[in-house]
Design an enzyme around this catalytic site. Sequence first.
Site, PDB file in Angstrom:
ATOM      1  N   ALA A 192       0.854  -1.184   0.000  1.00 20.92           N
ATOM      2  CA  ALA A 192       0.000   0.000   0.000  1.00 20.92           C
ATOM      3  C   ALA A 192       0.889   1.233   0.000  1.00 20.92           C
ATOM      4  O   ALA A 192       2.108   1.155   0.173  1.00 20.92           O
ATOM      5  CB  ALA A 192      -0.921   0.008   1.223  1.00 20.92           C
TER       6      ALA A 192
ATOM      7  N   ASN B  65      -0.690   7.840   0.440  1.00 18.00           N
ATOM      8  CA  ASN B  65      -1.101   9.128  -0.116  1.00 18.00           C
ATOM      9  C   ASN B  65      -2.138   9.778   0.791  1.00 18.00           C
ATOM     10  O   ASN B  65      -3.052   9.114   1.283  1.00 18.00           O
ATOM     11  CB  ASN B  65      -1.704   8.925  -1.506  1.00 18.00           C
ATOM     12  CG  ASN B  65      -0.850   8.034  -2.370  1.00 18.00           C
ATOM     13  OD1 ASN B  65       0.329   8.248  -2.531  1.00 18.00           O
ATOM     14  ND2 ASN B  65      -1.471   6.992  -2.924  1.00 18.00           N
TER      15      ASN B  65
ATOM     16  N   GLU C 113      -1.285   2.266   7.010  1.00 17.21           N
ATOM     17  CA  GLU C 113      -1.431   3.450   6.157  1.00 17.21           C
ATOM     18  C   GLU C 113      -2.202   4.558   6.868  1.00 17.21           C
ATOM     19  O   GLU C 113      -1.900   5.743   6.699  1.00 17.21           O
ATOM     20  CB  GLU C 113      -2.115   3.078   4.847  1.00 17.21           C
ATOM     21  CG  GLU C 113      -1.442   1.960   4.070  1.00 17.21           C
ATOM     22  CD  GLU C 113       0.051   2.163   3.892  1.00 17.21           C
ATOM     23  OE1 GLU C 113       0.483   3.308   3.653  1.00 17.21           O
ATOM     24  OE2 GLU C 113       0.799   1.166   3.995  1.00 17.21           O
TER      25      GLU C 113
ATOM     26  N   GLU D 139       8.181   4.581   8.646  1.00 18.55           N
ATOM     27  CA  GLU D 139       7.730   3.211   8.469  1.00 18.55           C
ATOM     28  C   GLU D 139       7.745   2.415   9.771  1.00 18.55           C
ATOM     29  O   GLU D 139       6.843   1.622  10.027  1.00 18.55           O
ATOM     30  CB  GLU D 139       8.592   2.521   7.405  1.00 18.55           C
ATOM     31  CG  GLU D 139       8.526   3.177   6.035  1.00 18.55           C
ATOM     32  CD  GLU D 139       7.112   3.243   5.460  1.00 18.55           C
ATOM     33  OE1 GLU D 139       6.205   2.557   5.980  1.00 18.55           O
ATOM     34  OE2 GLU D 139       6.901   4.000   4.508  1.00 18.55           O
TER      35      GLU D 139
END
Length: 858
Positions: free
Chosen positions: A272, A275, A306, A328
């Site tokens: 994924a 954005n 995400e 991350e």
Amino acid sequence: MPGTNLTRDEAQARAALVRSQSYDVDLDLTTGPDTFVSTTTARFRTTGHGTTWLDLVAEHVEAVEVRTSAGSRRLDPAHVHHDSRLWLHDLPPGDVEVTVTARCRYMNTGEGLHRFVDPVDGEAYLYTQFEVADSRRVLAVFEQPDLKATFSLTVTAPEHWQVVSVSPTPQPEPAGQGRATWRFAPTPRLSSYVTALVAGPYHAVREQLTSRDGRTVPLGVFCRASLAEHLDAAEILDTTRRGFAFYEEAFDQAYPFEKYDQLFVPEFNAGAMENAGCVTFTETYVFRSKTPEAFHERRAVTVLHELAHMWFGDLVTMRWWDDLWLNESFAEFASTLATAEATRWDQAWTTFSAMEKSWAYRQDQLPTTHPVIADIRDLEDVEVNFDGITYAKGASVLKQLVAWVGREQFLQGLRAYFRAHAWGNTEFGDLLGELSTASGRDLDDWVRRWLLTSGVTTLGAEVEEAADGTMSRVTLVQTAPDEHPVLRPHRLVVGCYELQGGALVRTRRVELDVDGARTEVPELAGTPRPAMLLLNDEDLAYAKVRLDPVSLATATEHLRAMPDAMARSVVWGAAWDMLRDAETGAGRFVDLVLGNVAAETESSVVLTLVRQPSSAARLYTAPERRAATAERVATALWDLARAAEPGSDIQLQAVRALCGTVRRAEHVEVVRGLLDGSLELPGLTVDTDLRWDLVGAVAGADEDGSLGSAALVEAELSRDGTASGQRAAASALAARPTVEAKEEAWRAVMAGDLPNAVSAATIGGFSRAPEPELFERFLDRYFEALLPLWDGRTNEMAQQFVSGAYPTALVTEDVVARGDAWLAAHPDAPGGLRRLVLENRDGTARALRAHARDRADA
């Protein structure tokens, strides 16, 4: 990849001159199947006289106009656009406006603006993937994370399409000839890599939720129209709602964007991408067949990963890619925490132990390991740094940090960090300062030992026994590899386990701090020697664990009787590490797994365990025992499937794992029987995806064509001509263990015109063969192709080949020597390429050591 790199020094120099403000981007997506027209107006301010550049990868630059206080001038594109840079010379201080019109190319590599045509309905589907540095394939931009700006997007596209971006989708305006124009409102200030566009006749499910600040936040879940019947929007949205509530409370910060769309898109390279308010996912998360519960849990973790990025990464963004780990690692830690505490997958930390930490340990033992805070000199460094250190080790370290400073203090520091740096760019020191203030702790030493050094330490136990059989002394011994001789502090638990009433249960728990080479455990002195002494019980520490001989024997015989899932996961992980480190033979590891996997309750752990014996047979078993071990594994997997509860998760996983292990005729007949219906397994649904697994198993065993695998593939493709079917067919055809099939797959990959997903499937099939010697004919060609492919293809496609086409299964001294020779002959090869070659070479050398151990144990 000539002309597309950017160094940290260049980025810092540009950021000293430029203050970016806004972009107006106009895209016409109706100009044909190959290219689109992009017009960008970039507004920024310069701090003094100077020269800078906008980043742009384009098929053709048609016009460039610069407007400053000195007036307006048109530039000759042929003179100012070189490789990926559009140079702006002699700019005066003050406001600058640049308009660039270019014709850009659609990609089929999963980078930039990817275009896919659905074979089911012939419709085109588009999506962007901009991380690390591919927004420049769509617009003229300052392609570095610290030059944030607002983005106003205007899109002309077929009027029946959905068009989705960061800002809420506006009402389209008719543009004639079946076209429409969407004019999006400006975004907040963002880095270009988290902006996005998704366009096409996507199917949409829409709902909404109420944020903690009272706003109504629209939610959307999208997929291709031909997958609509399989879209489990209800489960995805339920996970999303739980994530919103968890994060808004934990961060004391309302969701920062206007809406939240999640789009499952075709041929996506990663899991994924975060954005802002427009998250893209691989559409393999749209399950069109029955899938193990592990896949549902992985999807939930990814959804929450995400979502965490909306705060950590999008609202507050790293200044440069040195701090990619923080984005991350934080999202990985936060998503596992949220999954465990806010969803039905309350054993998410067990999954993390079995999968993510195993990934981290593997990466941390490679010769290319690096500190969690990596030295990212340029874009090529970061492209290969989306690894087990950046994600899994970093998340493990954050888990240790929470234990060190306290959970509430950690959250207080985060909340202050978000308040202080919203919409800005930061470095790790900014977060560290807030955590130090909130906890009252000096974290400098902790940072030095955990974040600025490389490698993983190993924990074992020395047990001295008294004459009466009790333990007179227990000492925990921490060792570090010679290459990275750093010992670290750990907060961990030691568990003592005994067999009671047929169960292997914990009878004593000791929690302590371990630091230095030797740490005594006085609480265990004078206590009976347990059947199993388990270090790092509860998996708090980041370190490899060794089982002493008594404990390993107990695990082999009785692990299935241990009721605690996390404790079992620690044992499984320790045994796998001991195999990979050549401290126990493959045969013993296979005995452990096959004797105990049937009792495993956690789907994600099962997913790991049913694969590892096949890997052990293929990579870590001495060649003279490889075939027999693989056959034993296949037989055990089929026995496991038959003995499992009908329709159960483990039954499905065992059959799928069997498909990757088939060698003998009897196993081929089992697979063929399941495929044609002549053999039935109660409760097993042989649906579309499982059929492809079975077809691939037959193809992978079809050494002389007598099994008719090519015809099987053709027949199955006529049943399932979808994109998924086409990828599965490519993989199956390439898996056939014949010279002709391997040559055909090699030519297809080398031609360079396959879409990314089909190329990956072909390489995956190519790499399968029951006899590794089949790859000897490709060894020279592989090394000869490395530099041309690295220079001539995009980063994603080059990495795909370098890692995937390496003859992993061909474990010989010659392969190691070829790798050494290539590295010696190419000292100036790009760093990213050398890193991948080093890692491949190390894997073969490790497997050779395991072969020697397997022979010694036989």
